[in-house]
Design an enzyme around this catalytic site. Structure first.
Site, PDB file in Angstrom:
ATOM      1  N   TYR A 119      12.950  31.220   6.726  1.00  0.00           N
ATOM      2  CA  TYR A 119      11.680  31.862   7.066  1.00  0.00           C
ATOM      3  C   TYR A 119      11.509  32.025   8.566  1.00  0.00           C
ATOM      4  O   TYR A 119      11.924  31.162   9.344  1.00  0.00           O
ATOM      5  CB  TYR A 119      10.515  31.008   6.555  1.00  0.00           C
ATOM      6  CG  TYR A 119      10.296  31.098   5.065  1.00  0.00           C
ATOM      7  CD1 TYR A 119      10.264  32.316   4.391  1.00  0.00           C
ATOM      8  CD2 TYR A 119      10.067  29.935   4.321  1.00  0.00           C
ATOM      9  CE1 TYR A 119      10.030  32.368   3.029  1.00  0.00           C
ATOM     10  CE2 TYR A 119       9.831  29.979   2.958  1.00  0.00           C
ATOM     11  CZ  TYR A 119       9.812  31.209   2.312  1.00  0.00           C
ATOM     12  OH  TYR A 119       9.580  31.263   0.978  1.00  0.00           O
ATOM     13  N   ARG A 121     -10.767  -0.398  14.718  1.00  0.00           N
ATOM     14  CA  ARG A 121     -10.562   0.437  13.532  1.00  0.00           C
ATOM     15  C   ARG A 121     -11.519  -0.049  12.449  1.00  0.00           C
ATOM     16  O   ARG A 121     -12.448   0.651  12.087  1.00  0.00           O
ATOM     17  CB  ARG A 121      -9.093   0.340  13.110  1.00  0.00           C
ATOM     18  CG  ARG A 121      -8.695   1.330  12.071  1.00  0.00           C
ATOM     19  CD  ARG A 121      -7.207   1.318  11.818  1.00  0.00           C
ATOM     20  NE  ARG A 121      -6.741   0.130  11.125  1.00  0.00           N
ATOM     21  CZ  ARG A 121      -5.499  -0.009  10.640  1.00  0.00           C
ATOM     22  NH1 ARG A 121      -4.616   0.972  10.793  1.00  0.00           N
ATOM     23  NH2 ARG A 121      -5.137  -1.097  10.022  1.00  0.00           N
ATOM     24  N   MET A 180       9.025  24.905   1.740  1.00  0.00           N
ATOM     25  CA  MET A 180       8.263  23.996   0.880  1.00  0.00           C
ATOM     26  C   MET A 180       9.193  23.179  -0.022  1.00  0.00           C
ATOM     27  O   MET A 180       9.038  21.968  -0.150  1.00  0.00           O
ATOM     28  CB  MET A 180       7.266  24.782   0.025  1.00  0.00           C
ATOM     29  CG  MET A 180       6.343  23.872  -0.774  1.00  0.00           C
ATOM     30  SD  MET A 180       5.271  24.755  -1.914  1.00  0.00           S
ATOM     31  CE  MET A 180       4.316  25.775  -0.807  1.00  0.00           C
ATOM     32  N   LYS A 228       0.839  -1.201   0.000  1.00  0.00           N
ATOM     33  CA  LYS A 228       0.000   0.000   0.000  1.00  0.00           C
ATOM     34  C   LYS A 228       0.877   1.255   0.000  1.00  0.00           C
ATOM     35  O   LYS A 228       2.070   1.176   0.308  1.00  0.00           O
ATOM     36  CB  LYS A 228      -0.926  -0.011   1.217  1.00  0.00           C
ATOM     37  CG  LYS A 228      -0.204  -0.024   2.560  1.00  0.00           C
ATOM     38  CD  LYS A 228      -1.169  -0.346   3.714  1.00  0.00           C
ATOM     39  CE  LYS A 228      -0.449  -0.385   5.049  1.00  0.00           C
ATOM     40  NZ  LYS A 228      -1.297  -0.960   6.116  1.00  0.00           N
TER      41      LYS A 228
HETATM   42  C1  LIG Z   1      -0.448  -1.919   6.891  1.00  0.00           C
HETATM   43  C2  LIG Z   1      -0.993  -3.204   7.365  1.00  0.00           C
HETATM   44  C3  LIG Z   1      -0.157  -4.316   7.561  1.00  0.00           C
HETATM   45  C4  LIG Z   1       1.349  -4.239   7.474  1.00  0.00           C
HETATM   46  O1  LIG Z   1       1.883  -3.801   8.702  1.00  0.00           O
HETATM   47  P1  LIG Z   1       3.458  -3.656   8.933  1.00  0.00           P
HETATM   48  O2  LIG Z   1       3.575  -3.232  10.341  1.00  0.00           O
HETATM   49  O3  LIG Z   1       3.917  -2.604   7.977  1.00  0.00           O
HETATM   50  O4  LIG Z   1       4.065  -4.975   8.630  1.00  0.00           O
HETATM   51  C5  LIG Z   1      -0.752  -5.531   7.867  1.00  0.00           C
HETATM   52  N1  LIG Z   1      -2.091  -5.635   8.010  1.00  0.00           N
HETATM   53  C6  LIG Z   1      -2.918  -4.577   7.873  1.00  0.00           C
HETATM   54  C7  LIG Z   1      -4.381  -4.758   8.073  1.00  0.00           C
HETATM   55  C8  LIG Z   1      -2.402  -3.326   7.565  1.00  0.00           C
HETATM   56  O5  LIG Z   1      -3.225  -2.271   7.457  1.00  0.00           O
END
Ligand SMILES: *Cc1c(COP(=O)(O)O)cnc(C)c1O
Length: 367
Positions: free
Chosen positions: A264, A136, A313, A38
């Site tokens: 800045y 979550r 930036m 991701k």
């Molecule tokens: C991002 C994620 C992972 C991976 O977690 P890491 O700590 O990066 O290995 C695994 N499962 C879910 C549901 C996630 O959202």
């Protein structure tokens, strides 16, 4: 390694292979390996990373959103792809791209049934997400009856796997909470087995879970950060190799007299004469303002140079007093020789945030 002559994120595929082999060595031979790619493969390059991992033989990929999975399919990736957090508005695209949704709430289940039914799908693969304490995403054990009712007498969907996620797998102080989550997950699995059709496989562990809860591997693990070279544990970090290294160059060097300010809001004032360098990388590239004011530092020819004043930036300034260097020289911001975890820690955050935040403006250079 070639010297950088502009801001680049170097991506080392040998480091990726090393980390993959290390993590594979921590799981049973028959446990499937899902690689989490991701957020552009944690800020690197999703397609390049996924191609390499597919070649290495990973069993599954996961992305957060549909768009990320579509990108991989368009690049020719054929490995199954789990979409962890899909929205109903994207269900047509999910099906069109052969992506496998996580189904985490009743609304999402109903909508996915609707779309698969319209399209006369049969046994479309889905993954049921259960909440065991992270609060979550995910169904609760009590929802299994509802799911069974929705699915009864229909054949649009096939439950391929059942999964959950640990809230604090990296934290030894939360061991009893994690163990409680694992127990709840096992209980949920029994209920699922008793009430839902099929024989879904099970998964619960992220990177730190793999390292700390080997007893909970089930049939698959979901590994993200470890593949990219960080593991929330300095002893393990020492055995992994950072995949991404952010480099930049010195655009200009200044001699700053005592009591002059830099940048800045005049956030830095020199006490004595200082040499400073300006780098073509700023908060729009992913180095946030919290790295400024000498919180973060970079490496110039292997020597520490603090980031001074406010990060702009598109630029930031560093103090190079006493470091022999010239305009055009390379600077390392994180990665090999300068851990993103330690850099992030100094600014009160974690490696995940620093590495995933590198914007698409920064050129990726594949090694
Ligand atoms: C991002 C994620 C992972 C991976 O977690 P890491 O700590 O990066 O290995 C695994 N499962 C879910 C549901 C996630 O959202």
């Amino acid at each position: 390694m070639p010297k950088a002559n502009e801001t680049v994120l170097e991506i080392d595929l040998q480091a990726l292979e090393h980390n993959y082999n290390f993590l594979k060595s921590k799981i049973k031979a028959n446990t499937k390996f899902l690689a989490v790619v991701k957020a552009y493969a944690y800020g690197s390059d999703a397609v390049i990373i996924a191609r390499k991992l597919a070649e290495l033989g990973v069993d599954y990929f996961a992305v957060a959103y549909t768009k990320e999975g579509a990108l991989l399919r368009e690049a020719g990736i054929q490995t199954p792809i789990l979409v962890l957090h899909p929205q109903p508005v994207n269900f047509k695209q999910i099906i069109e791209k052969c992506l496998e949704p996580s189904i985490y709430t009743a609304r999402v289940l109903r909508k996915f049934l609707e779309v698969t039914s319209e399209q006369k799908q049969k046994n479309y693969p889905i993954h049921l997400k259960f909440n065991t304490g992270l609060n979550r995403l995910g169904f609760l054990e009590n929802d299994v009856d509802y799911i069974a009712k929705e699915l009864s007498g229909r054949d649009e969907l096939k439950i391929v796997s059942v999964f959950s996620h640990l809230a604090a797998s990296e934290d030894p102080a939360e061991r009893s909470f994690s163990e409680k989550q694992i127990r709840s997950f096992k209980k949920i699995i029994n209920t699922v087995k008793a009430k839902l059709p099929g024989t879904p496989f099970r998964h619960m562990l992220n990177t730190s879970g793999i390292l700390n809860y080997p007893e909970a591997q089930f049939e698959m693990v979901r590994c993200g950060i470890g593949l990219y070279g960080y593991a929330n544990d300095p002893r393990i970090d020492a055995l992994l190799m950072p995949v991404a290294t952010l480099k930049s160059v010195i655009s200009q060097i200044h001699r700053v007299e005592p009591n002059e300010s830099v940048g800045y809001n005049r956030a830095y004032t020199s006490e004595g004469p200082r040499m400073t360098a300006t780098l073509p990388v700023g908060h729009a590239d992913g180095i946030g303002r919290h790295y400024g004011k000498e919180t973060g530092w970079v490496l110039v020819h292997g020597k520490k140079a603090p980031i001074i004043g406010n990060v702009c930036m598109d630029m930031m300034m560093i103090d190079i007093t006493g470091i022999a260097c010239n305009e055009g020289d390379e600077v390392v911001i994180f990665g090999k020789h300068l851990s993103a975890e330690k850099q992030a820690h100094r600014a009160g955050t974690i490696s995940y945030e620093l590495i995933t935040g590198i914007s698409q403006r920064v050129k990726r250079h594949i090694l």
